[in-house]
Motif scaffolding. Structure first.
Motif, PDB file in Angstrom:
ATOM      1  N   PHE A 146     -10.767 -10.487 -56.868  1.00 40.74           N
ATOM      2  CA  PHE A 146     -12.170 -10.375 -56.620  1.00 40.74           C
ATOM      3  C   PHE A 146     -12.400 -11.292 -55.374  1.00 40.74           C
ATOM      4  N   ILE A 147     -11.848 -12.610 -55.444  1.00 43.41           N
ATOM      5  CA  ILE A 147     -11.928 -13.286 -54.216  1.00 43.41           C
ATOM      6  C   ILE A 147     -11.417 -12.720 -52.963  1.00 43.41           C
ATOM      7  N   LEU A 148     -10.142 -12.306 -53.189  1.00 41.14           N
ATOM      8  CA  LEU A 148      -9.656 -11.477 -51.843  1.00 41.14           C
ATOM      9  C   LEU A 148     -10.573 -10.623 -51.455  1.00 41.14           C
ATOM     10  N   THR A 149     -11.043  -9.853 -52.215  1.00 36.62           N
ATOM     11  CA  THR A 149     -12.026  -8.651 -51.925  1.00 36.62           C
ATOM     12  C   THR A 149     -13.094  -9.233 -50.850  1.00 36.62           C
ATOM     13  N   GLY A 150     -13.618 -10.264 -51.482  1.00 36.13           N
ATOM     14  CA  GLY A 150     -14.728 -10.985 -50.724  1.00 36.13           C
ATOM     15  C   GLY A 150     -14.335 -11.453 -49.166  1.00 36.13           C
ATOM     16  N   ILE A 151     -13.298 -11.801 -49.179  1.00 33.66           N
ATOM     17  CA  ILE A 151     -12.560 -12.401 -47.985  1.00 33.66           C
ATOM     18  C   ILE A 151     -12.451 -11.099 -47.053  1.00 33.66           C
ATOM     19  N   ALA A 152     -11.874 -10.133 -47.402  1.00 32.63           N
ATOM     20  CA  ALA A 152     -11.565  -8.821 -46.532  1.00 32.63           C
ATOM     21  C   ALA A 152     -12.907  -8.049 -46.229  1.00 32.63           C
ATOM     22  N   GLU A 159     -13.822  -7.984 -42.227  1.00 34.42           N
ATOM     23  CA  GLU A 159     -14.116  -6.689 -41.786  1.00 34.42           C
ATOM     24  C   GLU A 159     -15.424  -6.736 -40.958  1.00 34.42           C
ATOM     25  N   ARG A 160     -16.480  -7.561 -41.714  1.00 38.26           N
ATOM     26  CA  ARG A 160     -17.893  -7.478 -41.073  1.00 38.26           C
ATOM     27  C   ARG A 160     -17.958  -8.594 -39.866  1.00 38.26           C
ATOM     28  N   GLY A 161     -16.881  -9.738 -39.801  1.00 32.75           N
ATOM     29  CA  GLY A 161     -16.768 -10.535 -38.747  1.00 32.75           C
ATOM     30  C   GLY A 161     -17.690 -11.862 -38.987  1.00 32.75           C
ATOM     31  N   SER A 162     -18.431 -11.613 -40.075  1.00 30.34           N
ATOM     32  CA  SER A 162     -19.321 -13.064 -40.696  1.00 30.34           C
ATOM     33  C   SER A 162     -19.472 -12.660 -42.016  1.00 30.34           C
ATOM     34  N   PRO A 163     -20.217 -13.694 -42.578  1.00 35.49           N
ATOM     35  CA  PRO A 163     -20.588 -13.492 -43.955  1.00 35.49           C
ATOM     36  C   PRO A 163     -21.404 -12.576 -44.023  1.00 35.49           C
ATOM     37  N   SER A 164     -21.472 -11.820 -45.211  1.00 37.44           N
ATOM     38  CA  SER A 164     -22.430 -10.568 -45.449  1.00 37.44           C
ATOM     39  C   SER A 164     -22.971 -10.667 -46.886  1.00 37.44           C
ATOM     40  N   LYS A 165     -24.153  -9.946 -47.122  1.00 38.80           N
ATOM     41  CA  LYS A 165     -24.484  -9.897 -48.320  1.00 38.80           C
ATOM     42  C   LYS A 165     -23.559  -9.228 -49.628  1.00 38.80           C
ATOM     43  N   GLU A 166     -22.675  -8.155 -48.900  1.00 35.75           N
ATOM     44  CA  GLU A 166     -21.510  -7.744 -49.873  1.00 35.75           C
ATOM     45  C   GLU A 166     -20.625  -8.654 -50.481  1.00 35.75           C
ATOM     46  N   ALA A 167     -20.326  -9.544 -49.269  1.00 33.98           N
ATOM     47  CA  ALA A 167     -18.925 -10.585 -49.557  1.00 33.98           C
ATOM     48  C   ALA A 167     -19.868 -11.589 -50.641  1.00 33.98           C
ATOM     49  N   HIS A 168     -21.060 -11.892 -50.536  1.00 29.63           N
ATOM     50  CA  HIS A 168     -21.788 -13.069 -51.438  1.00 29.63           C
ATOM     51  C   HIS A 168     -21.827 -12.425 -52.751  1.00 29.63           C
ATOM     52  N   THR A 169     -22.020 -10.997 -52.777  1.00 26.82           N
ATOM     53  CA  THR A 169     -22.390 -10.367 -53.945  1.00 26.82           C
ATOM     54  C   THR A 169     -20.801 -10.514 -54.775  1.00 26.82           C
ATOM     55  N   MET A 170     -19.840 -10.236 -54.109  1.00 28.85           N
ATOM     56  CA  MET A 170     -18.440 -10.441 -54.607  1.00 28.85           C
ATOM     57  C   MET A 170     -18.094 -11.692 -55.075  1.00 28.85           C
ATOM     58  N   TYR A 171     -18.558 -12.820 -54.340  1.00 31.50           N
ATOM     59  CA  TYR A 171     -18.502 -14.205 -54.819  1.00 31.50           C
ATOM     60  C   TYR A 171     -19.200 -14.438 -56.055  1.00 31.50           C
ATOM     61  N   LYS A 172     -20.447 -14.064 -55.998  1.00 34.13           N
ATOM     62  CA  LYS A 172     -21.288 -14.328 -57.059  1.00 34.13           C
ATOM     63  C   LYS A 172     -20.448 -13.591 -58.279  1.00 34.13           C
ATOM     64  N   ASP A 173     -20.180 -12.233 -58.334  1.00 32.53           N
ATOM     65  CA  ASP A 173     -19.585 -11.650 -59.530  1.00 32.53           C
ATOM     66  C   ASP A 173     -18.237 -12.381 -60.035  1.00 32.53           C
ATOM     67  N   THR A 174     -17.655 -12.931 -58.992  1.00 34.72           N
ATOM     68  CA  THR A 174     -16.448 -13.670 -59.215  1.00 34.72           C
ATOM     69  C   THR A 174     -16.684 -14.921 -60.098  1.00 34.72           C
ATOM     70  N   PHE A 175     -17.886 -15.322 -59.665  1.00 33.70           N
ATOM     71  CA  PHE A 175     -18.540 -16.764 -60.425  1.00 33.70           C
ATOM     72  C   PHE A 175     -18.718 -16.464 -61.795  1.00 33.70           C
ATOM     73  N   HIS A 176     -19.396 -15.238 -61.838  1.00 29.00           N
ATOM     74  CA  HIS A 176     -19.693 -14.924 -63.326  1.00 29.00           C
ATOM     75  C   HIS A 176     -18.584 -14.412 -64.189  1.00 29.00           C
ATOM     76  N   LEU A 177     -17.551 -13.785 -63.530  1.00 26.70           N
ATOM     77  CA  LEU A 177     -16.350 -13.470 -64.459  1.00 26.70           C
ATOM     78  C   LEU A 177     -15.478 -14.823 -64.889  1.00 26.70           C
ATOM     79  N   ILE A 178     -15.461 -15.801 -64.147  1.00 28.41           N
ATOM     80  CA  ILE A 178     -14.910 -16.744 -64.236  1.00 28.41           C
ATOM     81  C   ILE A 178     -15.880 -17.610 -65.474  1.00 28.41           C
ATOM     82  N   ARG A 179     -17.156 -17.661 -65.429  1.00 24.76           N
ATOM     83  CA  ARG A 179     -17.904 -18.143 -66.619  1.00 24.76           C
ATOM     84  C   ARG A 179     -17.551 -17.125 -67.801  1.00 24.76           C
TER      85      ARG A 179
END
Length: 82
Positions: A30-36, A40-60
């Motif tokens: 999940f983290i690697l997907t957020g980085i990818a 791809e976008r060249g900057s932080p994006s809403k999609e990456a933020h969502t991926m990191y948020k979902d990863t955090f929820h998975l860990i919890r």
């Protein structure tokens, strides 16, 4: 791949090394997907933020799953994630 690994871990024997490792592996994917997505976008994006948020929820979720199951051997190993 990350979701597939998470669902695979859900089906493993509770507390087994394989289950814990598979959950952690899915979190890494999940983290690697957020980085990818960011690259791809060249900057932080809403999609990456969502991926990191979902990863955090998975860990919890993983931490809470083992915390609520005192019979699981891996409880003490994963407790730090929650």
């Amino acid at each position: 791949m990350a979701k597939k690994l998470k669902h695979k871990a859900d089906k493993e024997e509770c507390g087994s090394f394989r289950q814990v490792f598979t959950y952690l592996e899915s979190g890494l994917y999940f983290i690697l997907t957020g980085i990818a997505i960011e690259k791809e976008r060249g900057s932080p994006s809403k999609e990456a933020h969502t991926m990191y948020k979902d990863t955090f929820h998975l860990i919890r979720y993983i931490g809470n799953r083992f915390r609520s199951r005192p019979d699981c051997y891996a409880e003490s190993k994963v407790m730090v994630l929650g």
